[in-house]
Design an enzyme around this catalytic site. Structure first.
Site, short mmCIF file in Angstrom:
data_model
loop_
_atom_site.label_atom_id
_atom_site.label_comp_id
_atom_site.label_asym_id
_atom_site.label_seq_id
_atom_site.Cartn_x
_atom_site.Cartn_y
_atom_site.Cartn_z
N GLY A 11 -7.64 28.32 -13.77
CA GLY A 11 -8.48 28.29 -14.98
C GLY A 11 -8.03 27.18 -15.92
CG ASP A 66 3.92 28.94 -22.26
OD1 ASP A 66 3.94 29.21 -21.05
OD2 ASP A 66 4.24 29.77 -23.13
CB SER A 67 -1.86 29.20 -23.64
OG SER A 67 -2.04 29.24 -22.25
CG PHE A 156 -8.32 31.76 -17.26
CD1 PHE A 156 -8.84 30.59 -17.77
CD2 PHE A 156 -7.02 32.11 -17.61
CE1 PHE A 156 -8.09 29.79 -18.63
CE2 PHE A 156 -6.25 31.31 -18.45
CZ PHE A 156 -6.79 30.15 -18.96
P1 ITT Z 1 1.30 28.37 -15.59
O1 ITT Z 1 2.60 28.86 -16.22
O2 ITT Z 1 1.44 27.99 -14.14
O3 ITT Z 1 0.64 27.31 -16.41
P2 ITT Z 1 0.30 31.00 -16.38
O4 ITT Z 1 -1.03 31.67 -16.27
O5 ITT Z 1 1.51 31.81 -15.96
O6 ITT Z 1 0.24 29.61 -15.57
P3 ITT Z 1 1.24 31.05 -19.13
O7 ITT Z 1 2.62 31.48 -18.81
O8 ITT Z 1 1.02 30.00 -20.19
O9 ITT Z 1 0.49 30.48 -17.85
O10 ITT Z 1 0.41 32.36 -19.50
C1 ITT Z 1 -0.81 32.23 -20.12
C2 ITT Z 1 -1.55 33.56 -20.06
O11 ITT Z 1 -2.20 33.75 -21.34
C3 ITT Z 1 -2.66 33.51 -19.03
O12 ITT Z 1 -2.21 33.97 -17.77
C4 ITT Z 1 -3.72 34.42 -19.67
O13 ITT Z 1 -3.38 35.76 -19.42
C5 ITT Z 1 -3.52 34.13 -21.16
N1 ITT Z 1 -4.40 33.01 -21.57
C6 ITT Z 1 -4.02 31.75 -21.93
N2 ITT Z 1 -5.08 30.98 -22.20
C7 ITT Z 1 -6.16 31.75 -22.01
C8 ITT Z 1 -7.54 31.51 -22.08
O14 ITT Z 1 -8.04 30.30 -22.38
N3 ITT Z 1 -8.36 32.52 -21.81
C9 ITT Z 1 -7.88 33.74 -21.49
N4 ITT Z 1 -6.60 34.04 -21.36
C10 ITT Z 1 -5.72 33.05 -21.61
#
Ligand code: ITT
Length: 198
Positions: A11, A66-67, A156
């Site tokens: 995503g 990171d989000s 996502f």
């Molecule tokens: P990477 O570390 O590989 O980038 P990850 O999904 O584990 O992938 P993060 O540790 O930054 O990334 O976790 C971010 C989570 O926050 C993500 O899995 C979603 O559950 C949520 N999230 C972040 N941005 C979002 C969005 O635009 N829409 C919906 N949920 C989001």
């Protein structure tokens, strides 16, 4: 500029590509996933850890994101734990990750917010570009509220339950262009480009 994306979240890859390619960046996606321990307590620390790890492995200027979602009634949780919220036993108990971790995260969030009136929340993103000698970073946020039930198929993660401020639809009901224009990630990348150009 050629830039590698330090993420394995499809995503994020789609959204970041759509935004940065418009600015003329050539986006590279890693051919394998690195296991990076996200040990930081902030989005910035974790984004930096990911960008540095991928840079050291692949040798290209690297961008990490990171989000997460911060919910007021949950004192800012899930925050940096957003992707593995379902597994945090000490905060709201364990939620079975079937059929997916994203769905389990949503179920847990809605369970913890049952009957809660103040459903305000915000998405936060920190993006870091690392090129070997230090890095650049920028933040973006998107304010909104948590819906009573999921709606929509786009995006996502928590998108099906997040209603951005000024909208009556969830983030998952917006088109990709609409989401990118208002999202935390879209804002963080716009801010980053300002820093890069400076
Ligand atoms: P990477 O570390 O590989 O980038 P990850 O999904 O584990 O992938 P993060 O540790 O930054 O990334 O976790 C971010 C989570 O926050 C993500 O899995 C979603 O559950 C949520 N999230 C972040 N941005 C979002 C969005 O635009 N829409 C919906 N949920 C989001």
């Amino acid at each position: 500029m050629r830039i590698l994306l330090a993420t394995s979240n499809p995503g994020k890859i789609k959204e970041i590509k759509e935004i940065l390619e418009k600015y003329g960046f050539q986006i590279e996606v890693p051919d394998r996933k690195l296991k990076v321990e996200e040990t930081g307590r902030t989005f910035l620390e974790n984004a930096y850890l990911k960008a540095k790890a991928y840079y050291e492995e692949f040798g290209l200027p690297t961008l990490a994101d990171d989000s997460g979602l911060e919910v007021k009634a949950l004192n800012g949780y899930p925050g940096v734990y957003s992707s593995r919220f379902y597994s945090l036993k000490e905060i709201g108990g364990y939620e079975d990750p079937t059929p997916s971790e994203d769905k389990a995260n949503l179920r847990k969030l809605l369970r913890l917010l049952e009957g809660v009136k103040d459903r305000s929340a915000r998405f936060v993103a920190c993006v870091v570009v690392y090129k070997g000698q230090g890095g650049l970073f920028a933040f973006g946020e998107c304010k909104g509220t948590i819906a009573e039930e999921p709606a929509g198929e786009g995006g996502f993660g928590y998108d099906p339950v997040f209603i951005p401020e000024g909208y009556d639809r969830t983030m998952a009901q917006l088109s990709p262009e609409e989401k990118n224009a208002i999202s935390h990630r879209g804002k963080a990348l716009e801010n980053l480009i300002r820093v890069l150009r400076y």
